[in-house]
Scaffold this motif. Structure first.
Motif, mmCIF file in Angstrom:
data_model
loop_
_atom_site.group_PDB
_atom_site.id
_atom_site.type_symbol
_atom_site.label_atom_id
_atom_site.label_comp_id
_atom_site.label_asym_id
_atom_site.label_seq_id
_atom_site.Cartn_x
_atom_site.Cartn_y
_atom_site.Cartn_z
ATOM 1 N N VAL A 177 3.549 -6.927 -6.345
ATOM 2 C CA VAL A 177 3.139 -6.589 -4.984
ATOM 3 C C VAL A 177 1.661 -6.934 -4.852
ATOM 4 O O VAL A 177 0.828 -6.447 -5.608
ATOM 5 N N VAL A 178 1.349 -7.782 -3.896
ATOM 6 C CA VAL A 178 -0.024 -8.274 -3.719
ATOM 7 C C VAL A 178 -0.890 -7.216 -3.054
ATOM 8 O O VAL A 178 -2.016 -6.952 -3.483
ATOM 9 N N CYS A 179 -0.386 -6.613 -1.992
ATOM 10 C CA CYS A 179 -1.142 -5.598 -1.266
ATOM 11 C C CYS A 179 -0.213 -4.858 -0.319
ATOM 12 O O CYS A 179 0.921 -5.271 -0.085
ATOM 13 N N HIS A 180 -0.709 -3.728 0.212
ATOM 14 C CA HIS A 180 -0.024 -2.947 1.252
ATOM 15 C C HIS A 180 1.300 -2.358 0.775
ATOM 16 O O HIS A 180 2.201 -2.115 1.579
ATOM 17 N N GLY A 181 1.423 -2.115 -0.538
ATOM 18 C CA GLY A 181 2.593 -1.426 -1.042
ATOM 19 C C GLY A 181 2.659 -0.010 -0.494
ATOM 20 O O GLY A 181 1.648 0.706 -0.445
ATOM 21 N N ILE A 182 3.833 0.419 -0.060
ATOM 22 C CA ILE A 182 3.999 1.733 0.580
ATOM 23 C C ILE A 182 4.341 2.784 -0.475
ATOM 24 O O ILE A 182 5.367 2.684 -1.148
ATOM 25 N N PRO A 183 3.510 3.822 -0.645
ATOM 26 C CA PRO A 183 3.820 4.879 -1.609
ATOM 27 C C PRO A 183 5.150 5.546 -1.287
ATOM 28 O O PRO A 183 5.490 5.777 -0.124
ATOM 29 N N GLY A 184 5.913 5.848 -2.331
ATOM 30 C CA GLY A 184 7.200 6.498 -2.157
ATOM 31 C C GLY A 184 8.344 5.545 -1.922
ATOM 32 O O GLY A 184 9.513 5.930 -2.040
ATOM 33 N N SER A 185 8.034 4.290 -1.588
ATOM 34 C CA SER A 185 9.078 3.287 -1.440
ATOM 35 C C SER A 185 9.468 2.740 -2.800
ATOM 36 O O SER A 185 8.681 2.793 -3.762
ATOM 37 N N LYS A 186 10.647 2.182 -2.889
ATOM 38 C CA LYS A 186 11.084 1.593 -4.149
ATOM 39 C C LYS A 186 10.133 0.477 -4.566
ATOM 40 O O LYS A 186 9.698 -0.329 -3.742
ATOM 41 N N VAL A 187 9.789 0.464 -5.843
ATOM 42 C CA VAL A 187 9.067 -0.686 -6.369
ATOM 43 C C VAL A 187 9.995 -1.890 -6.227
ATOM 44 O O VAL A 187 11.161 -1.824 -6.626
ATOM 45 N N PRO A 188 9.533 -2.983 -5.623
ATOM 46 C CA PRO A 188 10.427 -4.139 -5.447
ATOM 47 C C PRO A 188 11.117 -4.544 -6.742
ATOM 48 O O PRO A 188 10.481 -4.678 -7.788
ATOM 49 N N GLY A 189 12.443 -4.676 -6.662
ATOM 50 C CA GLY A 189 13.230 -5.010 -7.837
ATOM 51 C C GLY A 189 13.736 -3.810 -8.616
ATOM 52 O O GLY A 189 14.431 -3.969 -9.622
#
Length: 275
Positions: free
Chosen positions: A85-97
């Motif tokens: 994730v480059v930026c703007h990852g949303i806390p509490g959301s699934k880590v991509p993958g």
């Protein structure tokens, strides 16, 4: 319209007054102090949601304001970006993958926090590692930090924003890494985002000329693979298209008569996760 002192350049960049540096120091210090505390919470088994909860509670405890809660509908006190994730990852959301937001051993994590203190914005992000980083991840983190500091070293009156971008790009690419083009740094002060756009790549002697009193962020995103990104369906989370790791460090700075002042220095010397 907000009462923002100082003149504006032909490029739309506000020039702040000497007294305004104190406000940025105070806001930057709060952001840095909170990020100093975050390191104890980044570990295998922790969740990105719990880290954001801690940040939200700490902001409330200090009696300051989160700049991100409510910003364009965003509802979190931080952005937390894991691995590719480059930026703007949303806390509490699934880590991509993955199926959850639980951190795993050797994950690299960027945490980005912006606070408002007496009307001034303090914006900073830094890297953390859950456990022990893998050698290639540590190399990426080290190079990204060095790229940021080389960009900051180019900040002084008479230089240009192209000089900043060139310093970052040339160092990253000399280490066989790539610079993200889709996101950039920005002006700030009594507003969250304002001119200029601070590109992390560029040609020497190009772009607007730096002047004493300019406030902005420098926040290079450096990828282990190719520079291309894509934004996921949540309209926030940006990832590397090739799923390669990405790292980012961010400081808020002000141009001084002889160079620059970093407003978001870590009071405890914890800005780099493995030092």
């Amino acid at each position: 319209m907000e009462d923002i002192r100082g003149r504006v350049t032909k490029d739309g960049i506000r020039i702040y007054e000497d007294a305004d540096f104190a406000g940025m120091r105070a806001a930057g210090r709060v952001a840095a102090e909170i990020l100093d505390m975050v390191g104890d919470h980044v570990k295998p088994g922790a969740t990105t949601g719990s880290i954001d909860d801690f940040i939200r509670e700490e902001i409330v405890r200090r009696g300051v304001v989160s700049a991100t809660i409510g910003y364009k509908g965003y509802q979190h006190a931080s952005c937390i970006s894991v691995n590719h994730v480059v930026c703007h990852g949303i806390p509490g959301s699934k880590v991509p993958g993955r199926s959850s937001d639980v951190l795993q051993e050797a994950d690299i994590v960027n945490v980005d926090v912006t606070v408002i203190v007496d009307g001034w914005f303090g914006d900073s992000s830094r890297m953390y590692v859950a456990g022990t980083p893998k050698p290639f991840a540590k190399r990426l983190i080290d190079a990204t930090h060095e790229a940021l500091m080389r960009g900051i070293a180019a900040v002084k009156p008479g230089n240009t924003f192209g000089d900043i971008g060139h310093a970052i790009q040339s160092y990253a690419e000399s280490n066989r890494l790539s610079v993200v083009r889709d996101f950039c740094g920005h002006g700030l002060g009594r507003v969250f985002h304002s001119p200029p756009n601070v590109l992390h790549y560029g040609r020497p002697n190009s772009g607007a000329v730096l002047e004493e009193g300019m406030f902005f962020t420098i926040e290079p995103m450096i990828n282990l693979g190719r520079p291309e990104t894509k934004v996921l369906a949540d309209d926030w989370t940006a990832i590397t298209r090739d799923k390669s790791l990405s790292a980012q460090f961010e400081h808020s700075v002000g141009v001084t008569a002889t160079g620059c002042e970093i407003f978001t220095l870590s009071p405890l010397g914890k800005f780099h996760p493995t030092w």
